[in-house]
Design a protein around this motif. Sequence first.
Motif, short mmCIF file in Angstrom:
data_model
loop_
_atom_site.label_atom_id
_atom_site.label_comp_id
_atom_site.label_asym_id
_atom_site.label_seq_id
_atom_site.Cartn_x
_atom_site.Cartn_y
_atom_site.Cartn_z
N ILE A 192 13.44 15.19 13.96
CA ILE A 192 12.80 14.12 14.23
C ILE A 192 11.35 14.69 14.43
CG2 ILE A 192 12.85 12.41 16.33
CD1 ILE A 192 15.84 12.81 16.49
N ALA A 193 11.18 15.69 15.28
CA ALA A 193 9.86 16.20 15.58
C ALA A 193 8.87 16.23 14.51
CB ALA A 193 9.74 17.34 16.42
N VAL A 194 9.44 16.80 13.42
CA VAL A 194 8.62 17.05 12.25
C VAL A 194 8.31 15.76 11.67
CG1 VAL A 194 8.81 17.97 9.77
CG2 VAL A 194 9.49 19.39 11.67
N ALA A 195 9.47 15.10 11.52
CA ALA A 195 9.19 13.65 10.83
C ALA A 195 8.12 12.80 11.58
CB ALA A 195 10.55 12.75 10.63
N VAL A 196 8.13 12.67 12.99
CA VAL A 196 7.43 11.90 13.72
C VAL A 196 6.06 12.55 13.38
CG1 VAL A 196 6.67 11.48 16.11
CG2 VAL A 196 8.85 11.11 15.27
N SER A 197 5.61 13.66 13.47
CA SER A 197 4.59 14.42 13.32
C SER A 197 3.91 13.95 11.96
CB SER A 197 4.58 15.80 13.33
OG SER A 197 4.82 16.28 14.60
N LEU A 198 4.63 13.96 10.85
CA LEU A 198 4.09 13.70 9.55
C LEU A 198 3.85 12.02 9.62
CD1 LEU A 198 6.64 15.56 7.32
CD2 LEU A 198 4.12 15.89 7.69
N THR A 199 4.90 11.26 10.26
CA THR A 199 4.42 9.68 10.54
C THR A 199 3.08 9.53 11.42
OG1 THR A 199 6.69 9.46 10.54
CG2 THR A 199 5.45 7.47 11.42
N LEU A 200 2.92 10.28 12.25
CA LEU A 200 1.48 10.31 13.02
C LEU A 200 0.44 10.38 12.24
CD1 LEU A 200 2.65 11.62 16.55
CD2 LEU A 200 1.74 9.25 15.87
N ALA A 201 0.49 11.84 11.45
CA ALA A 201 -0.30 12.02 10.49
C ALA A 201 -0.71 11.02 9.40
CB ALA A 201 -0.10 13.26 9.89
N GLY A 202 0.40 10.28 8.90
CA GLY A 202 0.23 9.23 7.70
C GLY A 202 -0.66 8.16 8.51
N ALA A 203 -0.32 7.66 9.63
CA ALA A 203 -0.92 6.58 10.28
C ALA A 203 -2.36 6.81 10.62
CB ALA A 203 -0.25 6.38 11.51
N GLY A 204 -2.43 8.32 11.00
CA GLY A 204 -3.92 8.54 11.28
C GLY A 204 -4.67 8.41 9.82
N LEU A 205 -4.10 9.08 8.86
CA LEU A 205 -4.99 8.98 7.37
C LEU A 205 -5.16 7.51 7.10
CD1 LEU A 205 -3.09 11.83 5.70
CD2 LEU A 205 -5.30 11.73 6.42
N GLY A 206 -4.30 6.67 7.32
CA GLY A 206 -4.41 5.19 7.00
C GLY A 206 -5.40 4.58 7.89
N LEU A 207 -5.54 4.91 9.12
CA LEU A 207 -6.52 4.20 10.05
C LEU A 207 -7.57 4.69 9.73
CD1 LEU A 207 -4.26 4.27 13.35
CD2 LEU A 207 -4.95 2.32 11.98
N ALA A 208 -7.74 5.81 9.32
CA ALA A 208 -8.99 6.39 8.93
C ALA A 208 -10.12 5.52 7.75
CB ALA A 208 -9.18 7.88 8.50
N GLN A 209 -9.05 4.89 7.02
CA GLN A 209 -9.66 4.41 5.65
C GLN A 209 -10.76 3.34 5.77
OE1 GLN A 209 -6.41 3.84 2.75
NE2 GLN A 209 -5.35 5.70 3.56
N PRO A 210 -10.39 2.46 6.62
CA PRO A 210 -11.10 1.11 6.90
C PRO A 210 -12.69 1.61 7.53
CG PRO A 210 -9.28 0.66 7.84
CD PRO A 210 -8.97 2.21 7.33
N LEU A 211 -12.69 2.73 8.38
CA LEU A 211 -14.03 3.21 8.81
C LEU A 211 -14.81 3.81 7.66
CD1 LEU A 211 -12.51 5.03 12.06
CD2 LEU A 211 -13.61 2.94 11.94
N VAL A 212 -14.01 4.57 6.87
CA VAL A 212 -14.62 5.06 5.53
C VAL A 212 -15.36 4.00 4.80
CG1 VAL A 212 -14.57 6.56 3.47
CG2 VAL A 212 -13.52 7.13 5.69
N ALA A 213 -14.54 2.98 4.42
CA ALA A 213 -15.06 1.57 3.88
C ALA A 213 -16.28 0.99 4.51
CB ALA A 213 -13.80 0.74 3.59
N LYS A 214 -16.21 0.93 5.85
CA LYS A 214 -17.34 0.50 6.59
C LYS A 214 -18.52 1.08 6.31
CE LYS A 214 -18.68 -0.21 11.30
NZ LYS A 214 -20.06 0.63 11.24
#
Length: 571
Positions: free
Chosen positions: A8-30
């Motif tokens: 669960i800890a590894v999966a949550v960490s990967l999920t958090l990392a994936g969410a962070g990568l997704g949230l960074a994309q609009p800032l790069v697009a801006k």
Amino acid sequence: MSGHHRTIAVAVSLTLAGAGLGLAQPLVAKRAVDGAPGSTGVWLLLGVLVLLFLAEAVVNACGRYLLERMGERVVLGLRRTMVDRLLRLRVGVYDDHRVGDLVSRVTTDTTLVRDVMSQGVVDLLTGALTAVGALALMLWLDPVLVLLVALTVAVAAAVVATLLRGIRAASENAQSAVGALAADLERALGAIRLVRANRAEQREAQRVGTQVDAACAAGVRTAKLASVMAPAVELAVQGSFLLVFVIGGMRVAGHASSPGDLVAFLLYASYLVVPLSSMFQAVGLLQKGMGSLQRIEEIRALPVEQDVPRAAVHPVAAGSALEFCDVHFGYSERPVLRGVSFTVAPRSTVALVGRSGAGKSTVFALAARFYEPARGAVLLGGQPAGARSLDDWRSRIALVDQNVHVMHGTLWENLTYAAPDADPAEVERVVELANLGEVVRRLPDGLHSCAGERGGALSAGERQRVAIARALLARPSLLLLDEPTSHLDPLNEALQAEVVANVAAECAVLMIAHRLSTVRHADEIVVLDDGQVVAAGDHDGLLETCPLYRRLAVPGTATGRPPGKLGELRL
């Protein structure tokens, strides 16, 4: 969830990392939108955007795989626990519950729990993290537009909240209906020959169809509630997106924000569409799962047999294989046995006779410790139940029921069911002892021939002989036989009587007898009537001293006619 914390800890960490990568994309697009057109920096930002997109896809896939695998393993453990518990329930529990419904809880209900673990939890976790991050960045970009989005989302959440309770109740009804459907179908298929012989196919189809209709009605109600919830979520998301587009465009035209801000905000708003939809659907799925979990918890609350290891007890020189001492017992406060006492000596044959309902089968159930007496004691080898564990007790007895159980599998598998490591020579010995040799030689693959579903490849008499051979292979000290000649022709009946005599040379035999040919050679006959022992002795003695036995054994005695030829006991 125990034992899966690391996953669960590894999966949550990967999920958090994936969410962070997704949230960074609009800032790069801006930054790309606000940058100078055609510049090297813009192309570099576009390249970074592509890498972020690919990295997000890989990380999210790994995280989702780990969580779904964990869900499968959680359900695996749950199913194993349930199967083990179902096989160890007290025998009385099976009398109060339908087997098909119990099976449905292991299959259908756990499948829904698996879906909750592999889909609902994943979507709820991922959606919540993505939504929180997106809202925080949207608040940083434009607080006014965030308030508009929050208002529409709040309306949708209020609608969904009113529907969740109804979805859970409807889901519980649907799962209960599916369990009843499985139970009725198992009932019909388990007695398919009876159904066909009595031309009851249409009646059984209607009976099962009633449960099908009930399951359909409950499913339609669940779908109705879910169909109202989905448009509410969709309208809220689309409405918020349109508000952002219109009002955001007006703010850009009024120079209150930049085009890049609007693009980033719209991207975050679009990012909210899937997470919010997934979250609301996951909450609905969780409500369904709670209904299934409730049915699973009911199984886990059912009482099981307690086989507590006992301290070593030295054998008691009692001179009896089985002894009933003033035994009282009843089903659901309905008295069946009232002060029953008798003894089965080692290597002797004792026959139980009496009218239907006298308590003969209950004696067998207590001897096998399927139930415990309300008062009195049952002793095996001179020792009471408290001195032996269930496993030790049952290792010393064998039961051949009148409703013979032959399982799907080979004849060898059925014969060695109680002794899976039996020597082939020992198997051959009990085959001949039970008069099965000719049957084995007739079958195409001998002992490795398939017995069929419920032993359908064998005749009723052959199934009974298989059960006797299976019992003898375990070398018990006490053999319980429920009418060993009920399905045999006269020739095999005589051979079976010889088998019983041979068995008595190896162990004690207690049998329920309906045929006089079986009873008259017993060392002792115990006559039961209305849950009490009314007489005991040999055949000739009971004919002289016991009116009930005489009426059972001699046709015409009850009517006052002179005794005729001895026949079957009339039970």
